[in-house]
Motif scaffolding. Structure first.
Motif, mmCIF file in Angstrom:
data_model
loop_
_atom_site.group_PDB
_atom_site.id
_atom_site.type_symbol
_atom_site.label_atom_id
_atom_site.label_comp_id
_atom_site.label_asym_id
_atom_site.label_seq_id
_atom_site.Cartn_x
_atom_site.Cartn_y
_atom_site.Cartn_z
ATOM 1 N N TYR A 33 -9.175 20.019 -32.615
ATOM 2 C CA TYR A 33 -10.284 19.699 -33.513
ATOM 3 C C TYR A 33 -10.670 20.972 -34.254
ATOM 4 O O TYR A 33 -10.859 22.019 -33.640
ATOM 5 C CB TYR A 33 -11.491 19.164 -32.727
ATOM 6 C CG TYR A 33 -11.172 17.863 -32.018
ATOM 7 C CD1 TYR A 33 -11.232 16.649 -32.704
ATOM 8 C CD2 TYR A 33 -10.796 17.858 -30.688
ATOM 9 C CE1 TYR A 33 -10.929 15.462 -32.063
ATOM 10 C CE2 TYR A 33 -10.489 16.665 -30.041
ATOM 11 C CZ TYR A 33 -10.555 15.477 -30.734
ATOM 12 O OH TYR A 33 -10.247 14.295 -30.104
ATOM 13 N N THR A 34 -10.778 20.880 -35.568
ATOM 14 C CA THR A 34 -11.114 22.036 -36.399
ATOM 15 C C THR A 34 -12.495 21.848 -37.022
ATOM 16 O O THR A 34 -13.001 20.731 -37.114
ATOM 17 C CB THR A 34 -10.071 22.239 -37.516
ATOM 18 O OG1 THR A 34 -10.040 21.064 -38.329
ATOM 19 C CG2 THR A 34 -8.688 22.493 -36.936
ATOM 20 N N GLY A 35 -13.079 22.963 -37.450
ATOM 21 C CA GLY A 35 -14.357 22.905 -38.161
ATOM 22 C C GLY A 35 -15.544 22.622 -37.274
ATOM 23 O O GLY A 35 -16.540 22.062 -37.724
ATOM 24 N N ILE A 36 -15.484 23.011 -36.021
ATOM 25 C CA ILE A 36 -16.593 22.781 -35.093
ATOM 26 C C ILE A 36 -17.654 23.859 -35.291
ATOM 27 O O ILE A 36 -17.338 25.042 -35.378
ATOM 28 C CB ILE A 36 -16.098 22.786 -33.636
ATOM 29 C CG1 ILE A 36 -15.111 21.637 -33.430
ATOM 30 C CG2 ILE A 36 -17.266 22.709 -32.664
ATOM 31 C CD1 ILE A 36 -14.376 21.682 -32.113
ATOM 32 N N LYS A 37 -18.914 23.449 -35.378
ATOM 33 C CA LYS A 37 -20.043 24.379 -35.473
ATOM 34 C C LYS A 37 -20.500 24.703 -34.050
ATOM 35 O O LYS A 37 -21.128 23.867 -33.400
ATOM 36 C CB LYS A 37 -21.193 23.755 -36.256
ATOM 37 C CG LYS A 37 -20.859 23.395 -37.677
ATOM 38 C CD LYS A 37 -22.055 22.719 -38.317
ATOM 39 C CE LYS A 37 -21.754 22.256 -39.711
ATOM 40 N NZ LYS A 37 -22.897 21.572 -40.314
ATOM 41 N N PRO A 38 -20.204 25.903 -33.539
ATOM 42 C CA PRO A 38 -20.520 26.230 -32.149
ATOM 43 C C PRO A 38 -21.990 26.083 -31.774
ATOM 44 O O PRO A 38 -22.300 25.702 -30.651
ATOM 45 C CB PRO A 38 -20.085 27.688 -32.008
ATOM 46 C CG PRO A 38 -19.129 27.929 -33.098
ATOM 47 C CD PRO A 38 -19.525 27.006 -34.211
ATOM 48 N N GLU A 39 -22.896 26.350 -32.703
ATOM 49 C CA GLU A 39 -24.321 26.276 -32.354
ATOM 50 C C GLU A 39 -24.787 24.850 -32.094
ATOM 51 O O GLU A 39 -25.889 24.645 -31.594
ATOM 52 C CB GLU A 39 -25.189 26.936 -33.439
ATOM 53 C CG GLU A 39 -25.260 26.187 -34.741
ATOM 54 C CD GLU A 39 -24.158 26.528 -35.738
ATOM 55 O OE1 GLU A 39 -24.212 26.012 -36.869
ATOM 56 O OE2 GLU A 39 -23.256 27.302 -35.385
ATOM 57 N N THR A 40 -23.952 23.848 -32.394
ATOM 58 C CA THR A 40 -24.342 22.451 -32.170
ATOM 59 C C THR A 40 -23.809 21.896 -30.856
ATOM 60 O O THR A 40 -24.084 20.746 -30.528
ATOM 61 C CB THR A 40 -23.849 21.551 -33.322
ATOM 62 O OG1 THR A 40 -22.409 21.514 -33.318
ATOM 63 C CG2 THR A 40 -24.366 22.029 -34.660
ATOM 64 N N ILE A 41 -23.064 22.679 -30.085
ATOM 65 C CA ILE A 41 -22.477 22.191 -28.832
ATOM 66 C C ILE A 41 -23.570 21.984 -27.788
ATOM 67 O O ILE A 41 -24.340 22.884 -27.494
ATOM 68 C CB ILE A 41 -21.409 23.172 -28.307
ATOM 69 C CG1 ILE A 41 -20.254 23.282 -29.308
ATOM 70 C CG2 ILE A 41 -20.901 22.735 -26.936
ATOM 71 C CD1 ILE A 41 -19.242 24.353 -28.976
ATOM 72 N N LYS A 42 -23.627 20.761 -27.260
ATOM 73 C CA LYS A 42 -24.602 20.415 -26.216
ATOM 74 C C LYS A 42 -23.841 19.720 -25.088
ATOM 75 O O LYS A 42 -23.137 18.741 -25.325
ATOM 76 C CB LYS A 42 -25.681 19.478 -26.758
ATOM 77 C CG LYS A 42 -26.555 20.131 -27.793
ATOM 78 C CD LYS A 42 -27.629 19.194 -28.278
ATOM 79 C CE LYS A 42 -28.428 19.861 -29.389
ATOM 80 N NZ LYS A 42 -29.303 18.947 -30.068
ATOM 81 N N GLN A 43 -23.995 20.244 -23.874
ATOM 82 C CA GLN A 43 -23.277 19.675 -22.742
ATOM 83 C C GLN A 43 -24.127 18.716 -21.941
ATOM 84 O O GLN A 43 -25.327 18.903 -21.789
ATOM 85 C CB GLN A 43 -22.779 20.779 -21.824
ATOM 86 C CG GLN A 43 -21.487 21.382 -22.308
ATOM 87 C CD GLN A 43 -20.851 22.245 -21.253
ATOM 88 O OE1 GLN A 43 -21.271 23.371 -21.088
ATOM 89 N NE2 GLN A 43 -19.885 21.704 -20.558
ATOM 90 N N GLY A 44 -23.477 17.700 -21.453
ATOM 91 C CA GLY A 44 -24.051 16.698 -20.576
ATOM 92 C C GLY A 44 -22.868 15.954 -19.988
ATOM 93 O O GLY A 44 -21.786 16.512 -19.882
#
Length: 73
Positions: A33-44
């Motif tokens: 997957y390309t173009g991921i905005k790291p600051e939007t990563i939320k884990q659950g």
């Protein structure tokens, strides 16, 4: 509509503004997957992240073996 993003200070933030992730699933399948905005990563139970194009990617963590992260230059 103004969307506010809470930066959860993921270590992926230190890689770059946008990243590519190669996700290795327990079944042996790999997806890039390309173009991921790291600051939007939320884990659950599902890890959620937004991409450059505005779409949301949701990954069920129980099926993930490992994730490779690369800077997009």
């Amino acid at each position: 509509m103004n969307k506010k993003t809470l930066n959860l200070e993921s270590t992926v933030n230190h890689v770059g503004e946008y990243v590519t992730q190669v996700i290795h699933f327990t079944s042996g399948i790999k997806r890039t997957y390309t173009g991921i905005k790291p600051e939007t990563i939320k884990q659950g139970q599902f890890t959620k992240m937004f991409l450059k194009d505005g779409s949301m990617l949701m990954i069920n963590d129980i099926n993930v073996l490992c994730i490779e992260v690369f800077d997009e230059i």
